[in-house]
Scaffold this motif. Structure first.
Motif: not given
Length: 71
Positions: A4-18
Motif C-alpha cells: 500500500l505504501l509502495g503504491g502511494i509512493a509510486w502514484a505520487k511519483l507518476v503524478r509529479g512526472q505527468a
C-alpha cells in the motif's frame, strides 16, 4: 501494508512526472504558436495602425490632417 505504501509512493511519483510533462508540452505548444502566428498578428495590427485614411487615400496626408485637427 508495504504494498500500500509502495503504491502511494509510486502514484505520487507518476503524478509529479505527468505534471512536469504536461507543463513542458504546454510551454512548447505556446512557443510554437508564438513563433508561427504572433508575427502575422503583430504585422496586421501595425498595418491597421499605419492605414490612417481607412481607404485608398494617401495615408501620410490623412495623418497630417489628423495631427492638425488634434492641435
Amino acid at each position: 501494508m508495504i504494498a500500500l505504501l509502495g503504491g502511494i509512493a509510486w502514484a505520487k511519483l507518476v503524478r509529479g512526472q505527468a505534471k512536469d510533462e504536461a507543463k513542458r508540452c504546454a510551454e512548447e505548444t505556446v512557443r510554437e504558436w508564438l513563433n508561427k502566428e504572433a508575427p502575422g498578428i503583430i504585422r496586421q495590427h501595425i498595418d491597421l495602425l499605419k492605414d490612417t485614411s481607412l481607404g485608398t487615400d494617401d495615408d501620410d496626408k490623412a495623418a497630417d490632417e489628423i495631427g492638425k485637427e488634434a492641435g
